[in-house]
Design an enzyme around this catalytic site. Structure first.
Site, mmCIF file in Angstrom:
data_model
loop_
_atom_site.group_PDB
_atom_site.id
_atom_site.type_symbol
_atom_site.label_atom_id
_atom_site.label_comp_id
_atom_site.label_asym_id
_atom_site.label_seq_id
_atom_site.Cartn_x
_atom_site.Cartn_y
_atom_site.Cartn_z
ATOM 1 N N ARG A 11 0.818 -1.219 0.000
ATOM 2 C CA ARG A 11 0.000 0.000 0.000
ATOM 3 C C ARG A 11 0.849 1.265 0.000
ATOM 4 O O ARG A 11 0.405 2.320 -0.445
ATOM 5 C CB ARG A 11 -0.990 -0.026 1.177
ATOM 6 C CG ARG A 11 -2.113 -1.032 0.977
ATOM 7 C CD ARG A 11 -3.048 -1.091 2.176
ATOM 8 N NE ARG A 11 -2.381 -1.498 3.392
ATOM 9 C CZ ARG A 11 -2.137 -2.761 3.735
ATOM 10 N NH1 ARG A 11 -2.510 -3.740 2.943
ATOM 11 N NH2 ARG A 11 -1.523 -3.055 4.862
ATOM 12 N N GLU B 251 7.473 -9.823 14.797
ATOM 13 C CA GLU B 251 7.093 -10.329 16.124
ATOM 14 C C GLU B 251 7.437 -11.827 16.227
ATOM 15 O O GLU B 251 8.002 -12.282 17.200
ATOM 16 C CB GLU B 251 5.590 -10.102 16.316
ATOM 17 C CG GLU B 251 5.169 -10.193 17.757
ATOM 18 C CD GLU B 251 3.686 -9.877 17.915
ATOM 19 O OE1 GLU B 251 3.051 -9.512 16.919
ATOM 20 O OE2 GLU B 251 3.208 -10.027 19.047
HETATM 21 P P1 AMP Z 1 5.067 -2.342 11.322
HETATM 22 O O1 AMP Z 1 6.323 -2.909 10.728
HETATM 23 O O2 AMP Z 1 4.620 -3.098 12.536
HETATM 24 O O3 AMP Z 1 5.178 -0.858 11.590
HETATM 25 O O4 AMP Z 1 3.895 -2.553 10.278
HETATM 26 C C1 AMP Z 1 3.722 -1.661 9.242
HETATM 27 C C2 AMP Z 1 3.339 -2.366 7.979
HETATM 28 O O5 AMP Z 1 2.308 -3.303 8.201
HETATM 29 C C3 AMP Z 1 2.800 -1.371 6.979
HETATM 30 O O6 AMP Z 1 3.292 -1.712 5.692
HETATM 31 C C4 AMP Z 1 1.294 -1.505 7.065
HETATM 32 O O7 AMP Z 1 0.708 -1.495 5.784
HETATM 33 C C5 AMP Z 1 1.061 -2.829 7.750
HETATM 34 N N1 AMP Z 1 0.206 -2.749 8.940
HETATM 35 C C6 AMP Z 1 0.567 -3.016 10.203
HETATM 36 N N2 AMP Z 1 -0.448 -2.910 11.049
HETATM 37 C C7 AMP Z 1 -1.505 -2.536 10.302
HETATM 38 C C8 AMP Z 1 -2.887 -2.236 10.600
HETATM 39 N N3 AMP Z 1 -3.376 -2.318 11.850
HETATM 40 N N4 AMP Z 1 -3.689 -1.872 9.587
HETATM 41 C C9 AMP Z 1 -3.211 -1.778 8.323
HETATM 42 N N5 AMP Z 1 -1.936 -2.056 7.984
HETATM 43 C C10 AMP Z 1 -1.088 -2.420 8.953
#
Ligand code: AMP
Length: 184
Positions: A72, A109
């Site tokens: 996205r 995680e």
């Molecule tokens: P992170 O590495 O945990 O910051 O996760 C970010 C990535 O995961 C991004 O590319 C987001 O598109 C996706 N992502 C993580 N959590 C969500 C959520 N609650 N809703 C939508 N996309 C998420």
């Protein structure tokens, strides 16, 4: 309920908040997925959101390329690069790009994942890095590290939404402050 807030002010934050759809337990149990499809489908609101990210990107200094993280983040990066009149680079999941590439693994995680960028387009460039949602920060941090590894300078970071309770910005302090249009 508190009014929506973010780094580009309450109007943009409110518009983004109104056009995100909460999807409980997707893609797995316990996750509240933030669906940006309604925001993307609203031309005026999406345009304002991209305009606000562009204002911040310009304030961070000259930009040669916008980088977006699969998948996205590509949508945000494509629109933002046109708004800024600069180029674009896709930060891809490993195995999607033809060689030569620069690859980096990072911890999730549970387990790990890998991101990749093409070799030869990033060396010496100034890159503004975007994604749709900042959660734990692992993805954006890995993408920023990968861009640096490939020879780019990351000028700034932008997202439509930061899930503030996960404190993902903490992982990114040494890269740049995260500009979030909405922080929830
Ligand atoms: P992170 O590495 O945990 O910051 O996760 C970010 C990535 O995961 C991004 O590319 C987001 O598109 C996706 N992502 C993580 N959590 C969500 C959520 N609650 N809703 C939508 N996309 C998420």
């Amino acid at each position: 309920m508190t009014a929506p807030s973010g780094d580009a002010g309450p109007d943009i934050a409110g518009a983004v908040a109104a056009l995100l759809r909460d999807v409980p337990d997707f893609p797995k149990l316990g996750i509240m997925f933030k669906d940006i499809a309604p925001l993307l489908a609203d031309g005026a609101a999406f345009g304002h959101a991209i305009g606000a990210l562009a204002d911040h990107a310009r304030a961070c200094g000259p930009v040669d390329l916008v980088a977006g993280v699969e998948a996205r983040g590509f949508l945000v990066a494509g629109a933002l690069s046109r708004e800024l009149g600069c180029g674009l680079v896709a930060v891809r999941k490993a195995g999607k790009l033809p060689p030569p590439t620069v690859r980096r693994s990072y911890d999730l995680e549970y387990g790990s994942a890998e991101l990749e960028v093409p070799m030869g387009v990033l060396d010496g460039t100034r890159v503004f890095l975007v994604d749709d949602v900042l959660a734990t920060g692992g993805t954006l941090r890995a993408a920023a590290d990968l861009l640096a590894q490939a020879g780019a300078t990351v000028t700034g970071l932008g997202v439509l939404l930061e899930l503030g309770f996960l404190d993902g910005s903490a992982l990114l302090h040494s890269v740049a402050p995260v500009h979030a249009l909405l922080r929830s």
